[in-house]
Design a protein around this motif. Structure first.
Motif, mmCIF file in Angstrom:
data_model
loop_
_atom_site.group_PDB
_atom_site.id
_atom_site.type_symbol
_atom_site.label_atom_id
_atom_site.label_comp_id
_atom_site.label_asym_id
_atom_site.label_seq_id
_atom_site.Cartn_x
_atom_site.Cartn_y
_atom_site.Cartn_z
ATOM 1 N N TRP A 83 -1.074 2.416 -1.375
ATOM 2 C CA TRP A 83 -1.540 3.037 -0.370
ATOM 3 C C TRP A 83 -0.714 4.452 -0.262
ATOM 4 N N ASN A 125 -2.292 10.840 1.224
ATOM 5 C CA ASN A 125 -2.353 9.884 0.475
ATOM 6 C C ASN A 125 -3.467 8.650 0.854
ATOM 7 N N LEU A 144 -3.662 6.046 2.297
ATOM 8 C CA LEU A 144 -3.522 5.578 3.734
ATOM 9 C C LEU A 144 -4.140 6.576 4.761
ATOM 10 N N ALA A 145 -3.697 7.885 4.620
ATOM 11 C CA ALA A 145 -4.048 9.047 5.510
ATOM 12 C C ALA A 145 -5.684 8.827 5.476
#
Lengths: 160, 160
Positions: free
Chosen positions: A117, A136, A138-139
């Motif tokens: 992630w 990244n 996850l963003a």
């Protein structure tokens, strides 16, 4: 469960909860109900739903989870405004595509560790990622989770 | 930056981005503009903003970051519907409270490690948390981030 695992599982859970709320709302609507506008002159519900399918479909390559499944949705739901395309998929077709895309995403998420992630998404360059490591995967997940919530807030305002 | 740190910083960034979007939208409005309804008979913008301040204020004890600063907002913005209370704070007062509460939260978030985020929030019992370790502080952060997005989506629909 390590803190790392817990944090990542919590983020995926937040995504899943928003998907389930949207599914409950949109999947219960007939083709006719989906043609209602949020307010006079505003987007129709079908546009919001198709828009979510297209945006989620585009997450597949962005997160390195494979090719898009339904790029044909973009003209009606992503690159153009509502009503730019006259002929839209039926509620049944949108439901099938929505389920398909979200299932593919969730299958990919289930293979991601915290380290996965934290890796860069596919649209940011190595150089830009070195400067800002928060660009990244996850963003993307959190941004798209908020995006579902944003349009859910709108969808519930449509006259019954 | 370890994956663990990156993941947590990304979640706080998603929160901050939504706070900034809401700030930009609501802080620019006059008292008169805040009295506009989302649509005829729906909530007024001032209610959405005050509601966000009250919900964020309640995050302080929920995350173990101290006592509430503005429980007096609940009657107008949380426990009751819009118009339940006739006299509302001015835009200037709401802006001050909004800034104060969000600054207090962000100061707390900056002290949290991944391990802190993975800990239980204060309303779940030890027993329930043992069964479901995703009832943690991060789940609150992500849920409230989505909550801001949900109401932002609504606020932008208000007639100009």
């Amino acid at each position: 469960m390590t803190p790392e695992q817990s944090v990542v599982a919590t983020a995926v859970q937040a995504w899943t909860m928003n998907i389930e709320r949207a599914d409950k709302l949109f999947s219960s609507m007939s083709d006719e109900q989906l043609l209602r506008e949020l307010a006079p002159g505003k987007n129709r519900l079908v546009y919001l739903w198709g828009h979510l399918v297209a945006v989620h479909d585009a997450m597949l390559p962005l997160l390195g989870l494979g090719q898009r499944l339904h790029p044909e949705l973009d003209a009606a739901f992503l690159t153009g405004a509502d009503r730019a395309v006259a002929e839209l998929p039926s509620a049944a077709t949108l439901k099938r595509q929505w389920d398909e895309v979200n299932a593919r995403l969730l299958a990919g998420f289930s293979t991601f560790s915290a380290s996965d992630w934290a890796q860069k998404h596919t649209v940011v360059s190595e150089e830009d990622f070195a400067v800002n490591p928060l660009r990244n995967r996850l963003a993307i997940l959190l941004s798209r989770t908020g995006h579902v919530a944003y349009h859910l807030g709108q969808a519930v305002l449509a006259p019954k």
